[in-house]
Design a protein around this motif. Structure first.
Motif, PDB file in Angstrom:
ATOM      1  N   ALA A   1      51.143  -4.534 -17.568  1.00 48.83           N
ATOM      2  CA  ALA A   1      49.948  -4.028 -18.238  1.00 48.83           C
ATOM      3  C   ALA A   1      48.789  -5.015 -18.098  1.00 48.83           C
ATOM      4  N   LEU A   2      49.084  -6.312 -18.229  1.00 45.56           N
ATOM      5  CA  LEU A   2      48.036  -7.330 -18.053  1.00 45.56           C
ATOM      6  C   LEU A   2      47.522  -7.340 -16.624  1.00 45.56           C
ATOM      7  N   VAL A   3      48.430  -7.234 -15.658  1.00 46.61           N
ATOM      8  CA  VAL A   3      48.020  -7.209 -14.252  1.00 46.61           C
ATOM      9  C   VAL A   3      47.192  -5.965 -13.961  1.00 46.61           C
ATOM     10  N   ALA A   4      47.666  -4.817 -14.442  1.00 46.59           N
ATOM     11  CA  ALA A   4      46.938  -3.572 -14.223  1.00 46.59           C
ATOM     12  C   ALA A   4      45.555  -3.620 -14.864  1.00 46.59           C
ATOM     13  N   GLY A   5      45.498  -4.148 -16.083  1.00 42.54           N
ATOM     14  CA  GLY A   5      44.212  -4.266 -16.764  1.00 42.54           C
ATOM     15  C   GLY A   5      43.253  -5.166 -16.009  1.00 42.54           C
ATOM     16  N   PHE A   6      43.776  -6.267 -15.470  1.00 42.84           N
ATOM     17  CA  PHE A   6      42.939  -7.187 -14.702  1.00 42.84           C
ATOM     18  C   PHE A   6      42.385  -6.504 -13.448  1.00 42.84           C
ATOM     19  N   ILE A   7      43.261  -5.796 -12.725  1.00 42.20           N
ATOM     20  CA  ILE A   7      42.831  -5.121 -11.499  1.00 42.20           C
ATOM     21  C   ILE A   7      41.778  -4.065 -11.814  1.00 42.20           C
ATOM     22  N   VAL A   8      42.017  -3.265 -12.849  1.00 48.34           N
ATOM     23  CA  VAL A   8      41.064  -2.221 -13.230  1.00 48.34           C
ATOM     24  C   VAL A   8      39.721  -2.828 -13.604  1.00 48.34           C
ATOM     25  N   ASN A   9      39.736  -3.909 -14.382  1.00 50.82           N
ATOM     26  CA  ASN A   9      38.477  -4.547 -14.785  1.00 50.82           C
ATOM     27  C   ASN A   9      37.728  -5.117 -13.594  1.00 50.82           C
ATOM     28  N   VAL A  10      38.456  -5.683 -12.628  1.00 52.27           N
ATOM     29  CA  VAL A  10      37.802  -6.195 -11.422  1.00 52.27           C
ATOM     30  C   VAL A  10      37.173  -5.055 -10.642  1.00 52.27           C
ATOM     31  N   LEU A  11      37.894  -3.956 -10.483  1.00 49.91           N
ATOM     32  CA  LEU A  11      37.367  -2.801  -9.751  1.00 49.91           C
ATOM     33  C   LEU A  11      36.138  -2.227 -10.449  1.00 49.91           C
ATOM     34  N   ILE A  12      36.207  -2.117 -11.765  1.00 52.07           N
ATOM     35  CA  ILE A  12      35.059  -1.607 -12.524  1.00 52.07           C
ATOM     36  C   ILE A  12      33.873  -2.553 -12.392  1.00 52.07           C
ATOM     37  N   GLY A  13      34.156  -3.861 -12.443  1.00 57.47           N
ATOM     38  CA  GLY A  13      33.084  -4.834 -12.288  1.00 57.47           C
ATOM     39  C   GLY A  13      32.408  -4.733 -10.931  1.00 57.47           C
ATOM     40  N   ILE A  14      33.212  -4.607  -9.888  1.00 55.64           N
ATOM     41  CA  ILE A  14      32.643  -4.456  -8.543  1.00 55.64           C
ATOM     42  C   ILE A  14      31.847  -3.162  -8.453  1.00 55.64           C
ATOM     43  N   GLY A  15      32.407  -2.088  -9.016  1.00 53.56           N
ATOM     44  CA  GLY A  15      31.703  -0.809  -8.996  1.00 53.56           C
ATOM     45  C   GLY A  15      30.406  -0.859  -9.775  1.00 53.56           C
ATOM     46  N   THR A  16      30.385  -1.610 -10.866  1.00 57.53           N
ATOM     47  CA  THR A  16      29.165  -1.732 -11.667  1.00 57.53           C
ATOM     48  C   THR A  16      28.081  -2.472 -10.899  1.00 57.53           C
ATOM     49  N   ILE A  17      28.478  -3.498 -10.160  1.00 54.68           N
ATOM     50  CA  ILE A  17      27.510  -4.228  -9.333  1.00 54.68           C
ATOM     51  C   ILE A  17      26.874  -3.292  -8.304  1.00 54.68           C
ATOM     52  N   LEU A  18      27.672  -2.325  -7.829  1.00 49.28           N
ATOM     53  CA  LEU A  18      27.179  -1.366  -6.845  1.00 49.28           C
ATOM     54  C   LEU A  18      26.461  -0.207  -7.542  1.00 49.28           C
ATOM     55  N   LEU A  19      25.342  -0.545  -8.196  1.00 54.72           N
ATOM     56  CA  LEU A  19      24.451   0.449  -8.811  1.00 54.72           C
ATOM     57  C   LEU A  19      25.031   1.155 -10.040  1.00 54.72           C
ATOM     58  N   ILE A  20      26.006   0.552 -10.710  1.00 53.86           N
ATOM     59  CA  ILE A  20      26.517   0.978 -12.021  1.00 53.86           C
ATOM     60  C   ILE A  20      27.354   2.264 -11.965  1.00 53.86           C
ATOM     61  N   ILE A  21      26.836   3.308 -11.303  1.00 56.85           N
ATOM     62  CA  ILE A  21      27.523   4.606 -11.305  1.00 56.85           C
ATOM     63  C   ILE A  21      28.969   4.505 -10.796  1.00 56.85           C
ATOM     64  N   PRO A  22      29.218   3.791  -9.677  1.00 57.33           N
ATOM     65  CA  PRO A  22      30.615   3.661  -9.244  1.00 57.33           C
ATOM     66  C   PRO A  22      31.500   2.992 -10.284  1.00 57.33           C
ATOM     67  N   GLY A  23      30.948   2.059 -11.035  1.00 63.40           N
ATOM     68  CA  GLY A  23      31.725   1.399 -12.085  1.00 63.40           C
ATOM     69  C   GLY A  23      32.108   2.363 -13.192  1.00 63.40           C
ATOM     70  N   ILE A  24      31.165   3.224 -13.580  1.00 60.61           N
ATOM     71  CA  ILE A  24      31.459   4.230 -14.602  1.00 60.61           C
ATOM     72  C   ILE A  24      32.523   5.198 -14.100  1.00 60.61           C
ATOM     73  N   TYR A  25      32.387   5.606 -12.839  1.00 65.01           N
ATOM     74  CA  TYR A  25      33.360   6.545 -12.262  1.00 65.01           C
ATOM     75  C   TYR A  25      34.759   5.942 -12.262  1.00 65.01           C
ATOM     76  N   LEU A  26      34.864   4.684 -11.874  1.00 69.97           N
ATOM     77  CA  LEU A  26      36.165   4.024 -11.843  1.00 69.97           C
ATOM     78  C   LEU A  26      36.736   3.846 -13.251  1.00 69.97           C
ATOM     79  N   ALA A  27      35.866   3.554 -14.225  1.00 71.11           N
ATOM     80  CA  ALA A  27      36.327   3.411 -15.609  1.00 71.11           C
ATOM     81  C   ALA A  27      36.934   4.716 -16.107  1.00 71.11           C
ATOM     82  N   VAL A  28      36.341   5.837 -15.704  1.00 69.18           N
ATOM     83  CA  VAL A  28      36.861   7.150 -16.094  1.00 69.18           C
ATOM     84  C   VAL A  28      38.152   7.458 -15.342  1.00 69.18           C
ATOM     85  N   ALA A  29      38.115   7.284 -14.018  1.00 77.00           N
ATOM     86  CA  ALA A  29      39.262   7.654 -13.179  1.00 77.00           C
ATOM     87  C   ALA A  29      40.502   6.833 -13.492  1.00 77.00           C
ATOM     88  N   LEU A  30      40.312   5.575 -13.913  1.00 80.08           N
ATOM     89  CA  LEU A  30      41.442   4.674 -14.126  1.00 80.08           C
ATOM     90  C   LEU A  30      41.733   4.408 -15.607  1.00 80.08           C
TER      91      LEU A  30
END
Length: 260
Positions: free
Chosen positions: A125-154
């Motif tokens: 769960a800690l590993v999964a949470g870390f990976i998801v947060n990193v992906l959301i962070g990267i997506g947020t840097i890419l104009l925010i919308i991808p980060g929101i999408y990933l937060a929803v999808a994951l």
């Protein structure tokens, strides 16, 4: 299955006035205090370490609010890091128990198997949470919308780890698939959960503006935050159950599922 937001909210709130929810509230309260103490302690320790490493006469860092927490402990950096990491693990354990409880029918007693494979589940769960947060962070840097999408999808990735006992990588795949046809509904649900978090921050903000002592403000923040956390987990758990295939039910059983 499709996500019925009103039903998820109703079922989630119905799980709050129960004995197990009361016990979980106490656990969330303890975790909230520990989280606040360790975060403030780590901040203070980092600032002290930075100041000690600076040359004599150099101006100290001026980060607003850093190292001034009312609940901070005066310990070294190494101890502060250990305390912070320990708190992360304990918080995850409480989260695992809460999710497993709310996806089950338990109302008065915790479901059987609630601690099953706990160390393995917590690590994944800690590993999964870390990976998801990193992906959301990267997506947020890419104009925010991808980060929101990933937060929803994951959003339900950790639920898959906790309930289905999948490893972190498999949970990323199954969690993604779980929201595939319901991402707009999940997005709307997350807005509601986010709003609950925002409302929970209002009392401490009001107390801060009113000049109430930082200690009282911090304690009120932790108290209200514990309520918001348990409500959010309950709602998320009931939404997760809805999205599972027809006929699915949790294998975390209880002898008195509908007893208060």
């Amino acid at each position: 299955m499709s996500l019925d937001i009103p039903a998820a909210l109703e079922n989630g709130f119905m799980r709050i006035p129960t004995r197990v929810a009361g016990l979980l509230f106490v656990a969330f309260l303890v975790v909230g205090i520990a989280s606040t103490v360790t975060a403030q302690t780590l901040s203070l320790a980092v600032m002290d370490a930075i100041q000690q490493s600076m040359e004599p006469g150099a101006a100290p860092p001026t980060t607003p609010g850093a190292g001034t927490g009312a609940l901070a402990l005066d310990v070294g950096l190494a101890v502060a890091v250990v305390l912070f990491l320990t708190q992360l693990v304990v918080s995850q354990i409480v989260g695992v128990v809460a999710i497993r409880t709310f996806v089950s029918d338990a109302r008065r007693t915790f479901p059987s198997g609630v601690t099953r494979r706990l160390p393995w589940v917590v690590v994944n769960a800690l590993v999964a949470g870390f990976i998801v947060n990193v992906l959301i962070g990267i997506g947020t840097i890419l104009l925010i919308i991808p980060g929101i999408y990933l937060a929803v999808a994951l959003y339900f990735v950790q639920f898959e780890v906790v309930v289905e006992e999948r490893n972190a990588i498999d949970a990323l795949r199954s969690g993604w698939d779980l929201t595939k046809d319901n991402r707009l509904a999940v997005f709307l649900l997350l807005i509601i959960i986010f709003a609950i978090g925002l409302v929970s921050a209002i009392p401490s903000l009001v107390l801060g503006f009113a000049g109430v002592s930082p200690l009282v403000t911090a304690l009120v923040s932790v108290l209200v935050g514990a309520v918001a956390s348990i409500v959010s987990v309950a709602i998320g758990a009931r939404a997760y159950v809805q999205l599972k295939p027809d006929g699915w039910s949790s294998d975390f059983g209880t002898a008195d599922p509908f007893s208060y």
